[in-house]
Design a protein around this motif. Structure first.
Motif, PDB file in Angstrom:
ATOM      1  N   GLU A 148       0.835  -1.203   0.000  1.00  0.00           N
ATOM      2  CA  GLU A 148       0.000   0.000   0.000  1.00  0.00           C
ATOM      3  C   GLU A 148       0.870   1.253   0.000  1.00  0.00           C
ATOM      4  N   ARG A 149       1.902   1.282   0.811  1.00  0.00           N
ATOM      5  CA  ARG A 149       2.759   2.461   0.911  1.00  0.00           C
ATOM      6  C   ARG A 149       3.570   2.671  -0.365  1.00  0.00           C
ATOM      7  N   ARG A 150       4.057   1.590  -0.934  1.00  0.00           N
ATOM      8  CA  ARG A 150       4.836   1.712  -2.170  1.00  0.00           C
ATOM      9  C   ARG A 150       3.979   2.229  -3.310  1.00  0.00           C
ATOM     10  N   THR A 151       2.814   1.631  -3.488  1.00  0.00           N
ATOM     11  CA  THR A 151       1.952   2.052  -4.595  1.00  0.00           C
ATOM     12  C   THR A 151       1.407   3.462  -4.380  1.00  0.00           C
ATOM     13  N   ALA A 152       1.218   3.861  -3.118  1.00  0.00           N
ATOM     14  CA  ALA A 152       0.740   5.213  -2.847  1.00  0.00           C
ATOM     15  C   ALA A 152       1.771   6.245  -3.289  1.00  0.00           C
ATOM     16  N   LEU A 153       3.035   5.992  -3.024  1.00  0.00           N
ATOM     17  CA  LEU A 153       4.063   6.935  -3.466  1.00  0.00           C
ATOM     18  C   LEU A 153       4.154   6.957  -4.986  1.00  0.00           C
ATOM     19  N   LEU A 154       4.116   5.792  -5.618  1.00  0.00           N
ATOM     20  CA  LEU A 154       4.163   5.751  -7.072  1.00  0.00           C
ATOM     21  C   LEU A 154       3.018   6.552  -7.681  1.00  0.00           C
ATOM     22  N   SER A 155       1.827   6.421  -7.104  1.00  0.00           N
ATOM     23  CA  SER A 155       0.665   7.161  -7.599  1.00  0.00           C
ATOM     24  C   SER A 155       0.852   8.664  -7.400  1.00  0.00           C
ATOM     25  N   ALA A 156       1.368   9.048  -6.236  1.00  0.00           N
ATOM     26  CA  ALA A 156       1.581  10.466  -5.975  1.00  0.00           C
ATOM     27  C   ALA A 156       2.632  11.042  -6.919  1.00  0.00           C
ATOM     28  N   LEU A 157       3.682  10.302  -7.194  1.00  0.00           N
ATOM     29  CA  LEU A 157       4.701  10.763  -8.139  1.00  0.00           C
ATOM     30  C   LEU A 157       4.123  10.882  -9.545  1.00  0.00           C
ATOM     31  N   ALA A 158       3.303   9.909  -9.926  1.00  0.00           N
ATOM     32  CA  ALA A 158       2.682   9.958 -11.245  1.00  0.00           C
ATOM     33  C   ALA A 158       1.796  11.191 -11.390  1.00  0.00           C
ATOM     34  N   GLY A 159       1.176  11.608 -10.273  1.00  0.00           N
ATOM     35  CA  GLY A 159       0.348  12.810 -10.307  1.00  0.00           C
ATOM     36  C   GLY A 159       1.140  14.055 -10.637  1.00  0.00           C
TER      37      GLY A 159
END
Length: 443
Positions: free
Chosen positions: A352-363
């Protein structure tokens, strides 16, 4: 060229010892250029051949490297003295260390009783209950478990396997970017590193083929939770790599499945499946430091019978066995239902934490990689600028230089302790730092 440290000596052995002392006490820090062969020979009153022999020996031992026209320089991680991680500045969040979240590490369960002192541990180096648990651990993922043994961690295991299989000067195919301690270890053993590019599915088949053509006699790879890139083998990538390796049956393949139970991805192992598909010489090593305890220096190794005999033969001549006190501690943890539940929860939270950062970076339109594991790799133009910029905003991340051989620059961010809300803030700060860097260096 070194100007603060005076190299001395009248023969190759003495000159090498002088340089080694300089490295050990900090007089010759990593990256320091050594004098050209003829210049140092004239200064010391010895023949150029003597200095050339000195540099060759230091290269073999992983203390120096040769960089073409740049000459001979002290290695980034010289195999001498003790190099510790940089001290994390006060007042910043440490996202550089690659460590798990302590909240998901179980309380250590000490042995119910200590092993009797006066008996031959060499005669029975592996405790039967832990050996059964290890076999089941491998078999659950389709890894052949007929031949299993123990070691003092993944690096200990890799060092032993490489030292009994290869000779100084032999080449090892390594992930690039890859685990920095392994990248340091290989040259320290007197071996050559051949970089193999990776992507989100792990090693690239065409890059591995090139490394084998360059003479690699061993391959070290991570089937999932690749550090630092985060790649994990898909079934298709596994099949493609097996096809490449089929043309080199004499090559030893070492899989480092260091984060097996918390990788957040299924295992598509090069050694699973029938005998026709897997390499003839292979080993898979698993450790528990990332989810049972960072001080539990224990690893399980599944391998072919020849590799088992060579590994255990060398182990017998050195430490002899892995502590039975340690083995009993690991056995109790691996058998404990509450610990298993905690590890399962850790796997979910880390994903969850890894994918959350990836999503935030993609934003913020920032490309990043982290298909599995506890780290995210962010390609950047200037590692130092990004590390420094994030430090001023309260974040401490790892510059990618120590993970790279020929790969482009980047930074590694450990997400194990990064809550999703904090990941949003970090992504915004990184976007600001990258914008500043682009304004400085131009588009």
């Amino acid at each position: 060229m070194a100007t603060q440290y005076e190299i001395t000596g009248t023969n190759a052995k003495g000159i090498a010892a002088s340089i080694e002392r300089g490295v050990a006490d900090g007089g010759l820090p990593p990256g320091t250029a050594l004098p050209p062969v003829r210049r140092l020979a004239e200064r010391l009153g010895v023949s150029p051949g003597t200095v050339a022999t000195t540099y060759q020996e230091l290269r073999r031992r992983g203390i120096v490297v040769t960089r073409g026209r740049a000459g001979t320089v002290i290695a980034a991680s010289p195999a001498v003295a003790s190099r510790r991680p940089p001290v994390v500045p006060e007042g910043v969040r440490d996202l550089a260390g690659g460590h798990p979240d302590p909240a998901f590490l179980p309380a250590l369960l000490p042995p119910a009783r200590l092993s009797p002192g006066a008996r031959s541990h060499r005669a029975a180096p592996r405790m039967a209950p832990l050996e059964r648990l290890a076999r089941d651990w491998f078999a659950a993922d389709g890894v052949p478990a007929e031949h299993v043994t123990f070691a003092h961690g993944a690096l200990d295991c890799a060092a032993r396997l490489l030292s009994v299989e290869l000779r100084p000067g032999d080449a090892v195919a390594m992930e690039d970017p890859g685990y920095h301690h392994l990248l340091d270890l290989v040259p320290a053993l007197g071996l050559r590193t051949v970089p193999v590019a990776v992507d989100d599915e792990g090693m690239r088949p065409e890059a591995l083929r090139g490394a084998l053509r360059a003479g690699a006699r061993a391959v070290i790879c991570s089937p999932r939770s690749q550090n630092p890139y985060g790649g994990c083998f898909s079934a298709g990538r596994r099949d493609a790599l097996q096809e490449v390796l089929a043309a080199a049956p004499e090559v030893l393949v070492i899989e480092n499945d260091h984060a097996a139970d918390i990788a957040g991805a299924p295992l598509h192992s090069l050694v699973a499946g029938g005998p026709a598909a897997r390499p003839a010489r292979w080993a898979q090593v698993r450790t528990v430091t990332k989810y049972l305890g960072t001080d539990l220096r224990w690893a399980a190794l599944a391998c072919d019978p020849t590799t088992l005999a060579r590994h255990d033969g060398r182990l017998l001549l050195t430490s002899g066995w892995v502590s039975h006190v340690l083995q009993e501690t690991v056995t109790r943890l691996m058998s404990d239902p509450a610990t298993s539940a905690l590890v399962g929860r850790a796997r979910e939270v880390y994903a969850e934490r890894r994918t959350a950062l990836l999503s935030a970076l993609a934003g913020h339109r920032i490309g990043a990689h982290g298909a599995s594991g506890m780290n995210v790799w962010v390609p950047v133009r200037d590692e130092a600028a990004v590390v420094s910029g994030l430090r001023t905003r309260g974040w401490w991340v790892a510059a990618g230089a120590r993970f790279r051989i020929a790969a482009p620059p980047g930074v590694r961010i450990t997400t194990a302790q990064l809550a999703p809300a904090d990941g949003v803030r970090l992504a915004a700060d990184l976007a600001a730092v990258l914008a500043e860097s682009q304004a400085t260096y131009g588009g």
